[in-house]
Design a protein around this motif. Sequence first.
Motif, PDB file in Angstrom:
ATOM      1  N   VAL A   1      63.451  20.506  66.906  1.00 44.09           N
ATOM      2  CA  VAL A   1      62.273  20.896  66.127  1.00 44.09           C
ATOM      3  C   VAL A   1      62.731  21.040  64.683  1.00 44.09           C
ATOM      4  O   VAL A   1      63.856  21.480  64.419  1.00 44.09           O
ATOM      5  N   THR A   2      61.887  20.655  63.738  1.00 43.08           N
ATOM      6  CA  THR A   2      62.235  20.755  62.324  1.00 43.08           C
ATOM      7  C   THR A   2      61.300  21.731  61.626  1.00 43.08           C
ATOM      8  O   THR A   2      60.092  21.720  61.861  1.00 43.08           O
ATOM      9  N   TYR A   3      61.904  22.570  60.776  1.00 48.43           N
ATOM     10  CA  TYR A   3      61.081  23.464  59.957  1.00 48.43           C
ATOM     11  C   TYR A   3      60.675  22.676  58.712  1.00 48.43           C
ATOM     12  O   TYR A   3      61.477  22.478  57.806  1.00 48.43           O
ATOM     13  N   LEU A   4      59.446  22.209  58.708  1.00 46.33           N
ATOM     14  CA  LEU A   4      58.953  21.444  57.566  1.00 46.33           C
ATOM     15  C   LEU A   4      58.697  22.377  56.393  1.00 46.33           C
ATOM     16  O   LEU A   4      58.221  23.494  56.557  1.00 46.33           O
ATOM     17  N   VAL A   5      58.999  21.882  55.218  1.00 43.40           N
ATOM     18  CA  VAL A   5      58.787  22.632  53.980  1.00 43.40           C
ATOM     19  C   VAL A   5      57.960  21.778  53.026  1.00 43.40           C
ATOM     20  O   VAL A   5      57.792  20.577  53.229  1.00 43.40           O
ATOM     21  N   ALA A   6      57.446  22.405  51.983  1.00 40.32           N
ATOM     22  CA  ALA A   6      56.568  21.708  51.049  1.00 40.32           C
ATOM     23  C   ALA A   6      57.231  20.484  50.434  1.00 40.32           C
ATOM     24  O   ALA A   6      56.549  19.521  50.049  1.00 40.32           O
ATOM     25  N   GLU A   7      58.567  20.503  50.364  1.00 43.96           N
ATOM     26  CA  GLU A   7      59.287  19.371  49.776  1.00 43.96           C
ATOM     27  C   GLU A   7      59.063  18.067  50.540  1.00 43.96           C
ATOM     28  O   GLU A   7      59.273  16.980  49.984  1.00 43.96           O
ATOM     29  N   LEU A   8      58.651  18.151  51.785  1.00 47.34           N
ATOM     30  CA  LEU A   8      58.328  16.934  52.538  1.00 47.34           C
ATOM     31  C   LEU A   8      57.195  16.167  51.867  1.00 47.34           C
ATOM     32  O   LEU A   8      57.091  14.947  52.014  1.00 47.34           O
ATOM     33  N   THR A   9      56.359  16.858  51.104  1.00 45.86           N
ATOM     34  CA  THR A   9      55.235  16.211  50.428  1.00 45.86           C
ATOM     35  C   THR A   9      55.483  16.021  48.933  1.00 45.86           C
ATOM     36  O   THR A   9      54.602  15.539  48.222  1.00 45.86           O
ATOM     37  N   THR A  10      56.676  16.399  48.453  1.00 44.59           N
ATOM     38  CA  THR A  10      57.013  16.166  47.044  1.00 44.59           C
ATOM     39  C   THR A  10      58.107  15.104  46.893  1.00 44.59           C
ATOM     40  O   THR A  10      58.007  14.212  46.054  1.00 44.59           O
ATOM     41  N   LEU A  11      59.139  15.197  47.712  1.00 43.87           N
ATOM     42  CA  LEU A  11      60.288  14.297  47.568  1.00 43.87           C
ATOM     43  C   LEU A  11      59.934  12.812  47.682  1.00 43.87           C
ATOM     44  O   LEU A  11      60.501  11.992  46.948  1.00 43.87           O
ATOM     45  N   PRO A  12      59.013  12.416  48.583  1.00 43.46           N
ATOM     46  CA  PRO A  12      58.672  10.983  48.640  1.00 43.46           C
ATOM     47  C   PRO A  12      58.111  10.456  47.317  1.00 43.46           C
ATOM     48  O   PRO A  12      58.401   9.318  46.927  1.00 43.46           O
ATOM     49  N   HIS A  13      57.338  11.284  46.615  1.00 47.09           N
ATOM     50  CA  HIS A  13      56.731  10.857  45.350  1.00 47.09           C
ATOM     51  C   HIS A  13      57.746  10.851  44.203  1.00 47.09           C
ATOM     52  O   HIS A  13      57.515  10.239  43.166  1.00 47.09           O
ATOM     53  N   LEU A  14      58.855  11.540  44.421  1.00 51.82           N
ATOM     54  CA  LEU A  14      59.934  11.546  43.437  1.00 51.82           C
ATOM     55  C   LEU A  14      60.925  10.412  43.693  1.00 51.82           C
ATOM     56  O   LEU A  14      61.871  10.230  42.931  1.00 51.82           O
ATOM     57  N   GLY A  15      60.709   9.686  44.780  1.00 55.31           N
ATOM     58  CA  GLY A  15      61.632   8.617  45.143  1.00 55.31           C
ATOM     59  C   GLY A  15      62.920   9.137  45.743  1.00 55.31           C
ATOM     60  O   GLY A  15      63.937   8.440  45.747  1.00 55.31           O
ATOM     61  N   LEU A  16      62.901  10.367  46.280  1.00 55.06           N
ATOM     62  CA  LEU A  16      64.107  11.000  46.804  1.00 55.06           C
ATOM     63  C   LEU A  16      64.101  11.132  48.327  1.00 55.06           C
ATOM     64  O   LEU A  16      65.038  11.679  48.898  1.00 55.06           O
ATOM     65  N   LEU A  17      63.043  10.663  48.974  1.00 60.30           N
ATOM     66  CA  LEU A  17      62.956  10.740  50.432  1.00 60.30           C
ATOM     67  C   LEU A  17      62.198   9.518  50.937  1.00 60.30           C
ATOM     68  O   LEU A  17      61.056   9.285  50.523  1.00 60.30           O
ATOM     69  N   PRO A  18      62.820   8.716  51.824  1.00 60.58           N
ATOM     70  CA  PRO A  18      62.186   7.464  52.264  1.00 60.58           C
ATOM     71  C   PRO A  18      61.162   7.633  53.382  1.00 60.58           C
ATOM     72  O   PRO A  18      60.698   6.642  53.932  1.00 60.58           O
ATOM     73  N   ILE A  19      60.829   8.856  53.748  1.00 59.63           N
ATOM     74  CA  ILE A  19      59.841   9.088  54.794  1.00 59.63           C
ATOM     75  C   ILE A  19      58.750  10.021  54.272  1.00 59.63           C
ATOM     76  O   ILE A  19      58.903  10.635  53.213  1.00 59.63           O
ATOM     77  N   THR A  20      57.662  10.131  55.025  1.00 56.96           N
ATOM     78  CA  THR A  20      56.600  11.075  54.686  1.00 56.96           C
ATOM     79  C   THR A  20      56.299  11.942  55.912  1.00 56.96           C
ATOM     80  O   THR A  20      56.919  11.787  56.969  1.00 56.96           O
ATOM     81  N   TYR A  21      55.320  12.799  55.764  1.00 59.52           N
ATOM     82  CA  TYR A  21      54.921  13.689  56.861  1.00 59.52           C
ATOM     83  C   TYR A  21      54.464  12.912  58.094  1.00 59.52           C
ATOM     84  O   TYR A  21      54.439  13.451  59.205  1.00 59.52           O
ATOM     85  N   GLU A  22      54.122  11.645  57.922  1.00 59.99           N
ATOM     86  CA  GLU A  22      53.624  10.841  59.049  1.00 59.99           C
ATOM     87  C   GLU A  22      54.695  10.555  60.097  1.00 59.99           C
ATOM     88  O   GLU A  22      54.383  10.075  61.184  1.00 59.99           O
ATOM     89  N   ARG A  23      55.952  10.853  59.785  1.00 57.09           N
ATOM     90  CA  ARG A  23      57.036  10.667  60.773  1.00 57.09           C
ATOM     91  C   ARG A  23      57.126  11.851  61.745  1.00 57.09           C
ATOM     92  O   ARG A  23      57.958  11.833  62.650  1.00 57.09           O
ATOM     93  N   PHE A  24      56.277  12.861  61.543  1.00 49.57           N
ATOM     94  CA  PHE A  24      56.348  14.053  62.382  1.00 49.57           C
ATOM     95  C   PHE A  24      55.036  14.301  63.130  1.00 49.57           C
ATOM     96  O   PHE A  24      53.974  13.852  62.706  1.00 49.57           O
ATOM     97  N   LYS A  25      55.145  15.028  64.227  1.00 49.59           N
ATOM     98  CA  LYS A  25      53.985  15.532  64.964  1.00 49.59           C
ATOM     99  C   LYS A  25      53.932  17.045  64.706  1.00 49.59           C
ATOM    100  O   LYS A  25      54.801  17.788  65.177  1.00 49.59           O
ATOM    101  N   PRO A  26      52.932  17.530  63.972  1.00 51.58           N
ATOM    102  CA  PRO A  26      52.869  18.953  63.634  1.00 51.58           C
ATOM    103  C   PRO A  26      52.671  19.835  64.866  1.00 51.58           C
ATOM    104  O   PRO A  26      51.986  19.457  65.815  1.00 51.58           O
ATOM    105  N   LEU A  27      53.275  21.019  64.831  1.00 47.66           N
ATOM    106  CA  LEU A  27      53.097  22.020  65.882  1.00 47.66           C
ATOM    107  C   LEU A  27      52.264  23.198  65.386  1.00 47.66           C
ATOM    108  O   LEU A  27      51.276  23.569  65.993  1.00 47.66           O
ATOM    109  N   LEU A  28      52.675  23.779  64.253  1.00 49.64           N
ATOM    110  CA  LEU A  28      51.911  24.860  63.639  1.00 49.64           C
ATOM    111  C   LEU A  28      52.481  25.182  62.262  1.00 49.64           C
ATOM    112  O   LEU A  28      53.639  24.851  61.970  1.00 49.64           O
TER     113      LEU A  28
END
Length: 335
Positions: free
Chosen positions: A103-130
């Motif tokens: 399980v991964t603890y998602l943080v807000a950076e998951l939605t910032t880093l892709p737009h900065l060109g620093l992360l090659p994935i987005t939130y769509e690679r995950f299935k949210p739990l809560l």
Amino acid sequence: MKKKPWQKYVLVAAGVAMLSALSISEYVDHRTLQDHSRIFPAKPVTLVVPYAAGGGTDITARALAKAAEKHLGQPIIVVNRTGGGGSVGLMEGAEAQADGYTVTYLVAELTTLPHLGLLPITYERFKPLLQTNMDPSAITVRADAPWTTAKAFLEDARAHPGKLKMGNAGTGSIWHLAAAMLEQKSGVRFTHIPYEGAGPAVSALMSGFVDVVPVSPAEVKKYVDEGKLRILAIQADTISEAFPKVPTLQQATGLRVHFIGTWRGLAVPKDTPNEVARTLADALIKGTKDEEFREEMRKHGLGLRVQDAEAFARQLKDSHDTFAKLIPELGLSRK
């Protein structure tokens, strides 16, 4: 050469056998997946935290793991995977086997880093739990700093561009963006110093390596309570429940800024079976209702905001879309 009649039957029989084997294999794989879902969890679950120990994400993760494992029936082991402003841990979580044991603890950076060109994935690679919580930015300095108000701090920063060192949780982190937005709205310029999480950034402030940090109230509360740090203002529309006497940035300076802060939530790789995801979500939601967990959140000044998988999915998309627009406006995109 013409095949003999018996050779034709052999070929047909072989073909049938191959198809049967494939069908059986698919059936066995399907049954195995079903059986796996029924017996889940059969071993400890790993919770990946993409930041160093001591920060708000780590504190929340450990408190929730302790509360939720009582309902899950297996230990939840927290591991810190630092690097890249959170990208290392997020990538590890996304690429983990989709069996529910990571399980991964998602943080807000998951939605910032892709737009900065620093992360090659987005939130769509995950299935949210809560979703578990949300916290604003708290502009924090040492108790012996020369500024006692946010107004005096910004006046000094404006008079000496680049002089003041602003620590953050990593390039592209939500706290980096909080400081960048403060620059944009106030017309000042800081020297930004990245660290691998809010915990190390706060340690740098305590040691005098930086002059200010824009992290959450929870990440500085211990030192504020001890009289070692001082919060000048909260970057939000309302005051912090943890520090009701601290003004908002607008109250302190007249500057109006949008809420800039972090949210956190849990997720599994997107292909994780729904039955497994539901089992995890059920235990975790029960964990958020645990009084010991809630007391830990209050003690550290962490803002509790629990939302189910569907609501968290909307939060992820909304945050992703917001930063897709904001980051280029701040001139931070490297794409």
